[in-house]
Design a protein around this motif. Structure first.
Motif, PDB file in Angstrom:
ATOM      1  N   VAL A  89      21.933  38.837 -31.727  1.00  0.00           N
ATOM      2  CA  VAL A  89      22.761  38.810 -32.929  1.00  0.00           C
ATOM      3  C   VAL A  89      23.973  39.709 -32.686  1.00  0.00           C
ATOM      4  O   VAL A  89      23.818  40.902 -32.383  1.00  0.00           O
ATOM      5  CB  VAL A  89      21.968  39.296 -34.158  1.00  0.00           C
ATOM      6  N   ILE A  90      25.167  39.140 -32.810  1.00  0.00           N
ATOM      7  CA  ILE A  90      26.398  39.924 -32.619  1.00  0.00           C
ATOM      8  C   ILE A  90      26.623  40.796 -33.845  1.00  0.00           C
ATOM      9  O   ILE A  90      26.691  40.308 -34.967  1.00  0.00           O
ATOM     10  CB  ILE A  90      27.612  39.000 -32.367  1.00  0.00           C
ATOM     11  N   GLU A  91      26.735  42.105 -33.595  1.00  0.00           N
ATOM     12  CA  GLU A  91      26.988  43.065 -34.664  1.00  0.00           C
ATOM     13  C   GLU A  91      28.453  43.475 -34.720  1.00  0.00           C
ATOM     14  O   GLU A  91      28.957  43.840 -35.777  1.00  0.00           O
ATOM     15  CB  GLU A  91      26.113  44.307 -34.464  1.00  0.00           C
ATOM     16  N   ARG A  92      29.124  43.429 -33.557  1.00  0.00           N
ATOM     17  CA  ARG A  92      30.537  43.806 -33.505  1.00  0.00           C
ATOM     18  C   ARG A  92      31.176  43.198 -32.269  1.00  0.00           C
ATOM     19  O   ARG A  92      30.553  43.142 -31.207  1.00  0.00           O
ATOM     20  CB  ARG A  92      30.660  45.328 -33.449  1.00  0.00           C
ATOM     21  N   ILE A  93      32.398  42.718 -32.408  1.00  0.00           N
ATOM     22  CA  ILE A  93      33.167  42.242 -31.260  1.00  0.00           C
ATOM     23  C   ILE A  93      34.045  43.405 -30.821  1.00  0.00           C
ATOM     24  O   ILE A  93      34.904  43.860 -31.572  1.00  0.00           O
ATOM     25  CB  ILE A  93      34.023  41.004 -31.618  1.00  0.00           C
ATOM     26  N   VAL A  94      33.809  43.900 -29.622  1.00  0.00           N
ATOM     27  CA  VAL A  94      34.529  45.066 -29.119  1.00  0.00           C
ATOM     28  C   VAL A  94      35.908  44.659 -28.626  1.00  0.00           C
ATOM     29  O   VAL A  94      36.916  45.264 -28.988  1.00  0.00           O
ATOM     30  CB  VAL A  94      33.721  45.763 -27.999  1.00  0.00           C
ATOM     31  N   SER A  95      35.956  43.588 -27.806  1.00  0.00           N
ATOM     32  CA  SER A  95      37.247  43.134 -27.270  1.00  0.00           C
ATOM     33  C   SER A  95      37.130  41.719 -26.730  1.00  0.00           C
ATOM     34  O   SER A  95      36.032  41.223 -26.485  1.00  0.00           O
ATOM     35  CB  SER A  95      37.721  44.066 -26.148  1.00  0.00           C
ATOM     36  N   VAL A  96      38.289  41.080 -26.576  1.00  0.00           N
ATOM     37  CA  VAL A  96      38.388  39.795 -25.886  1.00  0.00           C
ATOM     38  C   VAL A  96      39.532  39.917 -24.894  1.00  0.00           C
ATOM     39  O   VAL A  96      40.511  40.613 -25.159  1.00  0.00           O
ATOM     40  CB  VAL A  96      38.631  38.596 -26.845  1.00  0.00           C
ATOM     41  N   GLY A 120      35.420  27.545 -24.669  1.00  0.00           N
ATOM     42  CA  GLY A 120      36.380  26.876 -25.539  1.00  0.00           C
ATOM     43  C   GLY A 120      36.067  27.150 -26.999  1.00  0.00           C
ATOM     44  O   GLY A 120      34.957  27.568 -27.344  1.00  0.00           O
ATOM     45  N   ASP A 121      37.051  26.901 -27.854  1.00  0.00           N
ATOM     46  CA  ASP A 121      36.875  27.118 -29.290  1.00  0.00           C
ATOM     47  C   ASP A 121      35.708  26.311 -29.852  1.00  0.00           C
ATOM     48  O   ASP A 121      35.062  26.724 -30.806  1.00  0.00           O
ATOM     49  CB  ASP A 121      38.150  26.726 -30.048  1.00  0.00           C
ATOM     50  N   LEU A 151      31.104  41.484 -40.873  1.00  0.00           N
ATOM     51  CA  LEU A 151      31.519  42.221 -39.680  1.00  0.00           C
ATOM     52  C   LEU A 151      32.662  43.173 -40.014  1.00  0.00           C
ATOM     53  O   LEU A 151      33.315  43.046 -41.058  1.00  0.00           O
ATOM     54  CB  LEU A 151      31.963  41.245 -38.585  1.00  0.00           C
ATOM     55  N   ASP A 152      32.948  44.096 -39.088  1.00  0.00           N
ATOM     56  CA  ASP A 152      34.062  45.023 -39.272  1.00  0.00           C
ATOM     57  C   ASP A 152      35.389  44.255 -39.196  1.00  0.00           C
ATOM     58  O   ASP A 152      35.443  43.099 -38.762  1.00  0.00           O
ATOM     59  CB  ASP A 152      34.007  46.132 -38.218  1.00  0.00           C
ATOM     60  N   ALA A 153      36.478  44.905 -39.621  1.00  0.00           N
ATOM     61  CA  ALA A 153      37.792  44.251 -39.724  1.00  0.00           C
ATOM     62  C   ALA A 153      38.272  43.704 -38.378  1.00  0.00           C
ATOM     63  O   ALA A 153      38.791  42.579 -38.309  1.00  0.00           O
ATOM     64  CB  ALA A 153      38.818  45.228 -40.302  1.00  0.00           C
ATOM     65  N   HIS A 154      38.108  44.462 -37.298  1.00  0.00           N
ATOM     66  CA  HIS A 154      38.546  44.001 -35.980  1.00  0.00           C
ATOM     67  C   HIS A 154      37.796  42.735 -35.565  1.00  0.00           C
ATOM     68  O   HIS A 154      38.402  41.767 -35.091  1.00  0.00           O
ATOM     69  CB  HIS A 154      38.345  45.104 -34.936  1.00  0.00           C
ATOM     70  N   SER A 155      36.485  42.729 -35.756  1.00  0.00           N
ATOM     71  CA  SER A 155      35.674  41.564 -35.385  1.00  0.00           C
ATOM     72  C   SER A 155      36.083  40.333 -36.181  1.00  0.00           C
ATOM     73  O   SER A 155      36.171  39.227 -35.636  1.00  0.00           O
ATOM     74  CB  SER A 155      34.182  41.857 -35.613  1.00  0.00           C
ATOM     75  N   LYS A 156      36.358  40.514 -37.484  1.00  0.00           N
ATOM     76  CA  LYS A 156      36.789  39.387 -38.319  1.00  0.00           C
ATOM     77  C   LYS A 156      38.129  38.838 -37.847  1.00  0.00           C
ATOM     78  O   LYS A 156      38.318  37.616 -37.816  1.00  0.00           O
ATOM     79  CB  LYS A 156      36.884  39.812 -39.788  1.00  0.00           C
ATOM     80  N   ARG A 157      39.064  39.731 -37.454  1.00  0.00           N
ATOM     81  CA  ARG A 157      40.379  39.266 -36.957  1.00  0.00           C
ATOM     82  C   ARG A 157      40.216  38.442 -35.685  1.00  0.00           C
ATOM     83  O   ARG A 157      40.864  37.409 -35.517  1.00  0.00           O
ATOM     84  CB  ARG A 157      41.308  40.453 -36.703  1.00  0.00           C
ATOM     85  N   VAL A 158      39.342  38.890 -34.784  1.00  0.00           N
ATOM     86  CA  VAL A 158      39.110  38.142 -33.547  1.00  0.00           C
ATOM     87  C   VAL A 158      38.566  36.759 -33.858  1.00  0.00           C
ATOM     88  O   VAL A 158      39.052  35.751 -33.353  1.00  0.00           O
ATOM     89  CB  VAL A 158      38.162  38.916 -32.598  1.00  0.00           C
ATOM     90  N   LEU A 159      37.554  36.702 -34.712  1.00  0.00           N
ATOM     91  CA  LEU A 159      36.963  35.411 -35.067  1.00  0.00           C
ATOM     92  C   LEU A 159      37.974  34.495 -35.729  1.00  0.00           C
ATOM     93  O   LEU A 159      38.010  33.293 -35.462  1.00  0.00           O
ATOM     94  CB  LEU A 159      35.749  35.605 -35.983  1.00  0.00           C
ATOM     95  N   ASP A 160      38.817  35.047 -36.599  1.00  0.00           N
ATOM     96  CA  ASP A 160      39.843  34.237 -37.274  1.00  0.00           C
ATOM     97  C   ASP A 160      40.770  33.555 -36.275  1.00  0.00           C
ATOM     98  O   ASP A 160      41.212  32.435 -36.508  1.00  0.00           O
ATOM     99  CB  ASP A 160      40.668  35.084 -38.234  1.00  0.00           C
ATOM    100  N   ARG A 161      41.047  34.199 -35.150  1.00  0.00           N
ATOM    101  CA  ARG A 161      41.934  33.610 -34.154  1.00  0.00           C
ATOM    102  C   ARG A 161      41.290  32.420 -33.453  1.00  0.00           C
ATOM    103  O   ARG A 161      41.986  31.551 -32.943  1.00  0.00           O
ATOM    104  CB  ARG A 161      42.308  34.663 -33.101  1.00  0.00           C
ATOM    105  N   PHE A 162      39.960  32.383 -33.419  1.00  0.00           N
ATOM    106  CA  PHE A 162      39.247  31.314 -32.706  1.00  0.00           C
ATOM    107  C   PHE A 162      38.744  30.206 -33.627  1.00  0.00           C
ATOM    108  O   PHE A 162      38.409  29.133 -33.162  1.00  0.00           O
ATOM    109  CB  PHE A 162      38.088  31.881 -31.897  1.00  0.00           C
ATOM    110  N   LEU A 163      38.640  30.490 -34.919  1.00  0.00           N
ATOM    111  CA  LEU A 163      38.096  29.486 -35.846  1.00  0.00           C
ATOM    112  C   LEU A 163      39.179  28.576 -36.400  1.00  0.00           C
ATOM    113  O   LEU A 163      40.289  28.883 -36.530  1.00  0.00           O
ATOM    114  CB  LEU A 163      37.335  30.155 -36.990  1.00  0.00           C
TER     115      LEU A 163
END
Length: 163
Positions: A89-96, A120-121, A151-163
């Motif tokens: 289970v992903i709790e936080r996205i650290v970086s991409v 891929g997306d 999720l934390d704000a950074h993780s949500k921003r990362v996901l938003d870029r891919f969704l």
């Protein structure tokens, strides 16, 4: 067979051999060695609908609701499921590494920190009626995000870029 752990329900009995295999005996007295529990809805309803499948892939018993199976049979089924299933289970996205795919994600999971390659997306899928996501890496390992909005704000921003 020696050292069997035996459990009986109204429809079948379940036991574990000394070699660790589950043996199911149905109401008609048929014995099936090496049965494997398989969840019908592993993410949305993990305890609803569990099939006990023989070594040749045929269903030999069905459990509507795991909570209704008496202990310790329930424990035997849960233990067998735990040895087969691996879904961090992903709790936080650290970086991409990049916002274009393929890219490498560094994440914190309930099983520790790891990195994986997102091809891929389309490998990010929404599941269920809640805000859950399933992310498949390049090796086919499935990662679960239980609630993308928790999720934390950074993780949500990362996901938003891919969704």
């Amino acid at each position: 067979m020696s050292a069997l752990t035996s459990i009986t329900t109204t429809r079948f009995s379940l036991e574990r051999t000394s070699f660790g295999k589950l043996v199911l005996t149905n109401a008609a007295g048929e014995r099936f060695e090496g049965v494997v529990p398989v969840r019908a809805f592993p993410i949305q309803s993990p305890d609803d609908g569990i099939s006990l499948v023989s070594t040749d892939g045929k269903e030999v018993a069905w459990v509507d609701l795991l909570a209704e199976v008496p202990e310790p049979a329930q424990g035997l089924i849960r233990a067998e499921l735990a040895t087969r299933e691996f879904m961090p289970v992903i709790e936080r996205i650290v970086s991409v590494t990049s916002y274009s795919t393929p890219c490498t994600w560094a994440v914190k999971t309930d099983r520790g920190d790891t990195e994986f390659v997102l091809r891929g997306d389309e490998d990010i899928r929404r599941i269920g009626k809640e805000h859950a996501l399933l992310i498949a890496d390049a090796h086919g390992i499935q990662y679960l995000v239980r609630d993308q909005f928790a999720l934390d704000a950074h993780s949500k921003r990362v996901l938003d870029r891919f969704l």
